[in-house]
Motif scaffolding. Sequence first.
Motif, PDB file in Angstrom:
ATOM      1  N   GLU A 233      -8.456   9.681  90.588  1.00 34.56           N
ATOM      2  CA  GLU A 233      -9.814   9.450  91.470  1.00 34.56           C
ATOM      3  C   GLU A 233     -10.725   8.941  90.357  1.00 34.56           C
ATOM      4  N   ILE A 234     -11.157   9.574  89.295  1.00 33.09           N
ATOM      5  CA  ILE A 234     -11.770   8.302  87.801  1.00 33.09           C
ATOM      6  C   ILE A 234     -11.452   7.180  87.973  1.00 33.09           C
ATOM      7  N   ASP A 235     -12.489   6.581  87.526  1.00 32.77           N
ATOM      8  CA  ASP A 235     -12.193   5.275  86.651  1.00 32.77           C
ATOM      9  C   ASP A 235     -12.318   6.096  85.320  1.00 32.77           C
ATOM     10  N   CYS A 236     -11.984   5.736  84.030  1.00 34.22           N
ATOM     11  CA  CYS A 236     -11.584   5.636  82.944  1.00 34.22           C
ATOM     12  C   CYS A 236     -13.259   4.939  81.998  1.00 34.22           C
ATOM     13  N   GLY A 237     -13.725   4.211  83.050  1.00 31.63           N
ATOM     14  CA  GLY A 237     -15.240   4.209  82.636  1.00 31.63           C
ATOM     15  C   GLY A 237     -16.590   4.827  82.634  1.00 31.63           C
ATOM     16  N   ASP A 238     -15.804   6.259  83.663  1.00 32.58           N
ATOM     17  CA  ASP A 238     -17.256   7.320  83.722  1.00 32.58           C
ATOM     18  C   ASP A 238     -16.144   8.155  83.474  1.00 32.58           C
ATOM     19  N   PHE A 239     -17.527   9.039  82.738  1.00 33.48           N
ATOM     20  CA  PHE A 239     -17.953   9.988  82.359  1.00 33.48           C
ATOM     21  C   PHE A 239     -17.795  11.328  83.474  1.00 33.48           C
ATOM     22  N   PRO A 240     -16.556  11.827  83.227  1.00 30.95           N
ATOM     23  CA  PRO A 240     -16.758  12.907  84.233  1.00 30.95           C
ATOM     24  C   PRO A 240     -17.387  14.243  84.267  1.00 30.95           C
ATOM     25  N   SER A 241     -19.142  13.976  83.405  1.00 29.17           N
ATOM     26  CA  SER A 241     -20.242  15.447  83.463  1.00 29.17           C
ATOM     27  C   SER A 241     -20.101  15.844  84.640  1.00 29.17           C
ATOM     28  N   ASP A 242     -20.004  15.143  86.399  1.00 28.11           N
ATOM     29  CA  ASP A 242     -20.188  15.919  87.733  1.00 28.11           C
ATOM     30  C   ASP A 242     -18.986  16.989  87.614  1.00 28.11           C
ATOM     31  N   TYR A 243     -18.293  16.902  86.246  1.00 29.07           N
ATOM     32  CA  TYR A 243     -16.461  17.931  86.183  1.00 29.07           C
ATOM     33  C   TYR A 243     -17.186  19.350  85.327  1.00 29.07           C
ATOM     34  N   GLY A 244     -18.182  19.454  85.146  1.00 34.08           N
ATOM     35  CA  GLY A 244     -18.801  20.465  83.544  1.00 34.08           C
ATOM     36  C   GLY A 244     -18.901  19.689  82.314  1.00 34.08           C
ATOM     37  N   ALA A 245     -18.141  18.705  81.828  1.00 36.52           N
ATOM     38  CA  ALA A 245     -18.187  17.938  80.550  1.00 36.52           C
ATOM     39  C   ALA A 245     -18.917  17.660  80.482  1.00 36.52           C
ATOM     40  N   VAL A 246     -19.377  17.368  79.002  1.00 34.36           N
ATOM     41  CA  VAL A 246     -21.028  17.183  78.337  1.00 34.36           C
ATOM     42  C   VAL A 246     -20.883  15.753  77.666  1.00 34.36           C
TER      43      VAL A 246
ATOM     44  N   SER B 121     -17.067   6.356  91.275  1.00 30.79           N
ATOM     45  CA  SER B 121     -16.017   6.116  91.205  1.00 30.79           C
ATOM     46  C   SER B 121     -15.512   7.304  92.170  1.00 30.79           C
ATOM     47  N   SER B 122     -14.777   6.726  93.442  1.00 26.00           N
ATOM     48  CA  SER B 122     -14.723   7.431  94.713  1.00 26.00           C
ATOM     49  C   SER B 122     -14.073   8.386  94.288  1.00 26.00           C
ATOM     50  N   SER B 123     -14.193   9.535  94.851  1.00 20.30           N
ATOM     51  CA  SER B 123     -13.258  10.843  94.890  1.00 20.30           C
ATOM     52  C   SER B 123     -13.501  12.033  95.874  1.00 20.30           C
ATOM     53  N   SER B 124     -12.638  12.661  96.489  1.00 24.50           N
ATOM     54  CA  SER B 124     -12.298  13.451  97.132  1.00 24.50           C
ATOM     55  C   SER B 124     -12.614  15.207  96.972  1.00 24.50           C
ATOM     56  N   SER B 125     -13.410  14.818  96.221  1.00 25.95           N
ATOM     57  CA  SER B 125     -13.957  16.063  95.895  1.00 25.95           C
ATOM     58  C   SER B 125     -15.039  16.424  96.163  1.00 25.95           C
ATOM     59  N   GLY B 126     -15.704  17.293  96.760  1.00 26.11           N
ATOM     60  CA  GLY B 126     -17.110  17.617  97.243  1.00 26.11           C
ATOM     61  C   GLY B 126     -18.360  18.359  96.134  1.00 26.11           C
ATOM     62  N   ALA B 127     -16.580  19.022  95.571  1.00 30.99           N
ATOM     63  CA  ALA B 127     -17.838  19.882  94.565  1.00 30.99           C
ATOM     64  C   ALA B 127     -17.235  19.320  93.584  1.00 30.99           C
ATOM     65  N   THR B 128     -19.107  20.052  92.796  1.00 31.43           N
ATOM     66  CA  THR B 128     -19.467  19.175  90.677  1.00 31.43           C
ATOM     67  C   THR B 128     -19.891  20.804  90.641  1.00 31.43           C
ATOM     68  N   GLY B 129     -18.929  20.439  88.527  1.00 34.82           N
ATOM     69  CA  GLY B 129     -19.619  21.351  88.025  1.00 34.82           C
ATOM     70  C   GLY B 129     -18.568  21.830  87.198  1.00 34.82           C
ATOM     71  N   LEU B 130     -19.029  23.133  85.817  1.00 37.97           N
ATOM     72  CA  LEU B 130     -18.078  23.853  85.816  1.00 37.97           C
ATOM     73  C   LEU B 130     -17.056  24.543  86.728  1.00 37.97           C
ATOM     74  N   THR B 131     -17.555  24.427  88.250  1.00 41.71           N
ATOM     75  CA  THR B 131     -16.328  25.383  88.648  1.00 41.71           C
ATOM     76  C   THR B 131     -15.482  24.586  89.392  1.00 41.71           C
ATOM     77  N   ALA B 132     -15.557  23.203  89.668  1.00 40.21           N
ATOM     78  CA  ALA B 132     -15.297  21.900  90.187  1.00 40.21           C
ATOM     79  C   ALA B 132     -13.902  21.757  89.367  1.00 40.21           C
TER      80      ALA B 132
END
Length: 438
Positions: free
Chosen positions: A169-182, A152-163
Motif C-alpha cells: 500500500e505504501i509508495d516506494c518513494g515514501d519512507f515508512p517512518s510511520d511504522y517505526g523505521a528511522v 501513500s494511502s494505507s488501510s492501517s490507522g496505527a503508527t509507530g513500532l507497534t503498527a
Amino acid sequence: MKFQNTVAALATAGLATAHGHGHAHAHKRATETETVSVPGPVVYDFVVLDPSKPGAPEPISIEKACEGLANNEFEWLNSAVASACPSSSSSTATPTSTSTAAPTTTATVAPAILQETSAVITPASSTSTVEPTSSSTSSSTTAAASTSSSSSSSSSGATGLTADFPDGEIDCGDFPSDYGAVALDYLGLDGWSGIQYVTILDNLVSDIVTAVTGDKCHSGAMCSYACPPGYQKSQWPTTQGSTGQSVGGLECKIDNKLYLTNEDHQKLCIPGVGGVHVKNEMSESVAVCRTDYPGTESETIPLNASPGAVQDLTCPSGEEYFKWKGKKTSAQYYVNPKGVSTEKGCQWGDGSEPIGNYAPLNLGVGETDAGKFLSIFPNAPTTYEKLDFNVRIEGDNLSGECRYEGGKFYDSKGLISGNSGCTVGVTSGAAYFVFYSN
C-alpha cells in the motif's frame, strides 16, 4: 527519600559482535553517503549511578525518579528528556511505569533508548545541567514513531513500532517512518539505510548493484532501513546472494509499492534480546555504527553515545534472527574516535581518516545457547590506527575480563599477545561496553 547518587534514564537493548555468517559482501558501487542519528522511541526507565561505587547501575522506578524531580531533589543533566515526567520541575503527579512522551510506543515495547534524548538525573545541589548535543532537540523525540500521515494511502490507522506494515500500500518513494523505521536523511537515499538493485537467477541473487547518494528506491530494488537502538529490521527475503552476499529490506515491485519480504514479521522493527548497553563516561560523544546486515553491510546504522549516557546496543537472537545457510547472525559495530559525529562516522569512508569502515575498533555481540557474548577487537587489517580512548566490558555475571586500554587488549591474564582482541560470555544480567578516557 533523597538520593546522593546520579540517576540515569536506562534502555534495555542488545549486544554486538562480528557477523556469524563470515562472508564478504561484494559492493558493486561504493556508497559515498552521510548518516544522521535520529532518536528512537521514548519510554523511560531509570537507574542509580553511584560514583563512589563503580559497577553496574541499580534500577530505580520512574515514580521515584519523577517524584525526586518534582521535589527538586534531582535535576536533569540533559533537558531534552524532561518530557519523561509531566511538569517534572514542579508537578507532584506520579506517572505510571509505562509513562511515555507522546506520541511514541506503548507499554508492550521494550524499554527506551538514550540516543539524543538520553537523560541523566543528578542531585540538584551538586550538578549543573549539560546541554544536549547539536543534533538533539526536544522536538526530535518523536522522530522514530511519528504520527504524521504518509502520503501513500494505507488501510492501517496505527503508527509507530507497534503498527503492522500495510503490505503493498505504501509508495516506494515514501519512507515508512510511520511504522517505526528511522530515516537517515544524510545518506542521500531518501531515508533508506541502503538500497540494492538485484538480479535474480535460478532462485538466487546473481547480481547486486549498491545505490549511491541520489539514487532511489524503485522497482526491482531492495530498500533497507534503520530502527531505533535496541531494535533491528525484520525484513529480508529467503532469496539471497549466490556467492555469499546478503540482501535485506522491503521490496519495491513493479507497481511501485513496498512489500514485506519476511512475512513472519508484520512489524518493520523487532527488538533484540536485550541486556547489552554502551556507557560513555567521557565528556565527548562517540559515534558507534552497526553494519546494515542483511543488506549492504556498510556501517550505516547510527548510535550516538552521548556523554554520561547509558544506551541500548542491539543484539540479535541467534535462533530467531537472519541466518545464511544455517549460520547464526551476530552484530558488528564500528567505534569512531571521540567527537566524530554519526553523520560523518556512520558511512562508507575512503581511508583518509580513521572513521567509518576505517574506524580503529570493532565491538561484537551475539547470542548462543550458552548465553550472550561480547567482543572488542581491532579493525585489522583494514586499519592499524589506535582509538583515542579506552573501552572495557562490565557486567553482572561475566566469564572473564576484556578491555582495550592504551591501544592494547587485556583479559583476565593481562596483556594479550598479538593484540588480537578479547571476548567474554554473559551468563545472566546486564552487560556494558564502557567508554573512558586514556
